[in-house]
Every structure is written in C-alpha cells, then in structure tokens.
Design a protein around this motif. Structure first.
Motif, short mmCIF file in Angstrom:
data_model
loop_
_atom_site.label_atom_id
_atom_site.label_comp_id
_atom_site.label_asym_id
_atom_site.label_seq_id
_atom_site.Cartn_x
_atom_site.Cartn_y
_atom_site.Cartn_z
N GLY A 1 -11.32 65.15 -144.90
CA GLY A 1 -12.61 64.84 -145.48
C GLY A 1 -12.84 63.34 -145.46
N VAL A 2 -13.40 62.81 -146.54
CA VAL A 2 -13.68 61.39 -146.66
C VAL A 2 -12.92 60.85 -147.86
N SER A 3 -12.19 59.76 -147.66
CA SER A 3 -11.40 59.19 -148.74
C SER A 3 -11.61 57.68 -148.80
N VAL A 4 -11.30 57.11 -149.97
CA VAL A 4 -11.41 55.67 -150.18
C VAL A 4 -10.06 55.15 -150.67
N SER A 5 -9.58 54.07 -150.06
CA SER A 5 -8.32 53.48 -150.48
C SER A 5 -8.50 51.99 -150.72
N ARG A 6 -7.52 51.39 -151.39
CA ARG A 6 -7.55 49.96 -151.72
C ARG A 6 -6.26 49.32 -151.19
N PRO A 7 -6.21 49.01 -149.91
CA PRO A 7 -4.96 48.50 -149.33
C PRO A 7 -4.56 47.12 -149.82
N GLU A 8 -5.55 46.33 -150.23
CA GLU A 8 -5.25 44.98 -150.73
C GLU A 8 -6.45 44.45 -151.51
N GLU A 9 -6.25 43.36 -152.19
CA GLU A 9 -7.29 42.83 -153.06
C GLU A 9 -8.58 42.55 -152.28
N GLY A 10 -9.68 43.01 -152.84
CA GLY A 10 -10.99 42.72 -152.27
C GLY A 10 -11.41 43.63 -151.13
N VAL A 11 -10.52 44.46 -150.61
CA VAL A 11 -10.81 45.31 -149.45
C VAL A 11 -10.76 46.78 -149.86
N ARG A 12 -11.79 47.52 -149.46
CA ARG A 12 -11.81 48.96 -149.64
C ARG A 12 -11.92 49.61 -148.26
N GLU B 1 -7.35 42.55 -140.86
CA GLU B 1 -7.27 41.09 -140.73
C GLU B 1 -8.64 40.45 -140.87
N LEU B 2 -9.63 41.03 -140.19
CA LEU B 2 -11.00 40.50 -140.31
C LEU B 2 -11.53 40.72 -141.72
N ALA B 3 -11.30 41.91 -142.28
CA ALA B 3 -11.76 42.20 -143.63
C ALA B 3 -11.14 41.23 -144.64
N ARG B 4 -9.88 40.92 -144.44
CA ARG B 4 -9.19 39.98 -145.33
C ARG B 4 -9.83 38.59 -145.27
N GLU B 5 -10.19 38.16 -144.08
CA GLU B 5 -10.83 36.86 -143.93
C GLU B 5 -12.19 36.83 -144.63
N ILE B 6 -12.94 37.91 -144.49
CA ILE B 6 -14.23 38.00 -145.17
C ILE B 6 -14.03 38.06 -146.68
N ALA B 7 -13.07 38.88 -147.12
CA ALA B 7 -12.85 39.08 -148.55
C ALA B 7 -12.32 37.85 -149.25
N ALA B 8 -11.90 36.85 -148.49
CA ALA B 8 -11.43 35.60 -149.10
C ALA B 8 -12.59 34.76 -149.64
N LYS B 9 -13.81 35.13 -149.26
CA LYS B 9 -14.99 34.40 -149.74
C LYS B 9 -15.37 34.84 -151.16
N ASP B 10 -16.23 34.10 -151.78
CA ASP B 10 -16.72 34.44 -153.11
C ASP B 10 -17.53 35.74 -153.05
N ASP C 1 -18.21 48.72 -156.02
CA ASP C 1 -17.04 48.35 -156.80
C ASP C 1 -17.05 46.84 -157.03
N PRO C 2 -17.06 46.38 -158.27
CA PRO C 2 -17.12 44.93 -158.54
C PRO C 2 -15.97 44.14 -157.90
N GLY C 3 -14.85 44.81 -157.65
CA GLY C 3 -13.72 44.12 -157.05
C GLY C 3 -13.74 44.10 -155.53
N ALA C 4 -14.71 44.79 -154.94
CA ALA C 4 -14.79 44.86 -153.48
C ALA C 4 -15.54 43.66 -152.92
N ARG C 5 -15.02 43.11 -151.83
CA ARG C 5 -15.71 42.04 -151.12
C ARG C 5 -15.90 42.35 -149.65
#
Length: 251
Positions: free
Chosen positions: A2-13, A188-197, A43-47
């Motif tokens: 089906g469809v699932s959501v995970s949180r592999p690291e801070e700021g990334v879903r 890797e790309l998501a992490r770079e984006i998620a490093a922003k405010d 999600d307030p913690g998602a970037r």
C-alpha cells in the motif's frame, strides 16, 4: 503493501508506494497516496518529502483491470478524481518533494513526477505516456514540465518512452544513479534541502508555485474532460479491453 510514510532522518519524510505487481494504483490507492503526501508535508518537523516506490517500477498508472471489471463510469470517475487529488497533493505539498524514480514511470507516474520539485532517477528508469494505446488522455500537462513542447507532443502521439539520461540532458532530472543507490541519492538531495530553514522552505514552495506559467490543476482537469469523452464514445473501452487481454495472454 500500500502506501506508507517513514522518517529516515530529521526533516525528511519518505512516502513509499508498494502495490504489486507493477504499482498500478486502484482508485483508493490514489486517494491514499494523496493523503500520505499531504500528511507528510503538513508535519511541522518535515522540510522535504521523498516520493518513492518499491518493486519493478515507480508507477504504471491506473489499475485498468479495476476499471474494466467495474460497471458504468464509477471507476473512471474515481480514477480521474483520485489522480487529480494525488497530483495536486504533490504539487501543493507544503515542502519540496523529491521523486525517486526507478524502472517504469508511466501514465499517472508521469503526473506524480512532473508535479514534484526535483527528480532523482535510476539508470534503468524510463518515462512515458502510453495513454493513447490504452484509450485515455491526460498528464500531458506534467510531461510538458519534463521535456520541450515538440518532444512532448511526439512522445504523446507515439506512446514512446524517454530515458532518465535523456531527461537529465533536458534538465528535468537532477541526478541519475545506479538502481541500488537510488534511495541513497534521493535522500542525499532531500537532506541538502532539509538543511534549510523550514519556514523559509514553505514560503519558497508557495512562491515558486505562484509564479508557474501554467496552472497545472486546471490544465490537467481540462485534459481529463477528453478522457471522459473517449469513454462515452466507446473508444476507451475497446482500447482498454485489448490492452488487458494482451497482458493476460502474456501472463
């Protein structure tokens, strides 16, 4: 599955689709995907959100077998509205969406990828709209965000596919990676984006959507009207039946 959501690291879903055998989504699957993307982005913690899939390919579009076994136009209307909801959820996601594409990205898959903010693809990925071969119309709106206008038309009329490397040459794919490294490359790309405010990222997403030259929601909805016309005329049923029969014959 089906469809699932995970949180592999801070700021990334990560929103993952897993609907064997080919990730061709039934009506409810499109709504589930829309809900998952909206929830992840809110999600307030998602970037940053990564849209990914398990299995042979990223997405094979609509489940045509469901459409053919459902009497009347219920499944068609459901698929139209479900696809619209899922594509809009990606486009309107509050934070940037990185699509991680492997294998085939066809039909509705192009709708999802075309509305993403960035695309990372495996070296075996191919993109295309086989809609005419299956009695449908749609997602030219999204293919037009990936390739120049005349190439979009040629691909649409012929139902041919284009490779990830070709899209990278057109600037619509950020990176092509070996399939085994696709998820890591997308993260890797998501992490770079998620490093922003996070607040600034949400403002940036809204600003970039606001300056788009084409209203993707209205444009896609216009296309869907012609799909319904093809169904009312009987054209769509003939092509879908032929496609489903050929698939079943191949096993």
């Amino acid at each position: 599955m089906g469809v699932s959501v995970s949180r592999p690291e801070e700021g990334v879903r990560v929103v993952t689709v897993d609907v064997p055998p080919v990730n061709a989504l039934p009506v409810q699957g499109w709504y589930d995907l829309a809900d998952a993307v909206r929830t992840a982005g809110a999600d307030p913690g998602a970037r940053c959100v990564v849209l990914a899939a398990e299995g042979r390919g990223f997405n094979a579009g609509v489940d045509l077998k469901e459409m053919q076994r459902t009497p009347g136009h219920t499944a068609l209307l459901g698929a139209n509205r479900g696809c619209y909801a899922a594509f809009a959820a990606v486009y309107d996601c509050e934070v940037p969406v990185v699509a991680a594409i492997q294998g085939f990205c066809l039909g509705g898959g192009v709708g999802l990828a075309g509305n993403a903010d960035a695309i990372v693809a495996s070296d075996d990925a191919v993109f295309g709209l086989p809609e005419l071969d299956r009695g449908a119309l749609g997602a030219a709106t999204h293919l037009a965000r990936l390739v120049p206008a005349h190439l979009m038309r040629t691909l649409y009329y012929t139902s041919r596919t284009v490779t990830a490397e070709e899209l990278r040459a057109h600037g619509s794919v950020w990176r092509v990676a070996p399939r085994a490294e696709l998820r890591a490359a997308a993260l890797e790309l998501a992490r770079e984006i998620a490093a922003k405010d996070g607040a600034l990222l949400r403002l940036a997403k809204a600003a970039l959507n606001g300056i788009d030259p084409v209203d993707v929601r209205r444009s896609y909805r216009f296309e869907q009207g012609f799909t319904f016309e093809a169904n009312l005329s009987g054209l769509a049923d003939r092509h879908r039946e032929a496609f489903v029969a050929s698939r079943e014959a191949r096993g």
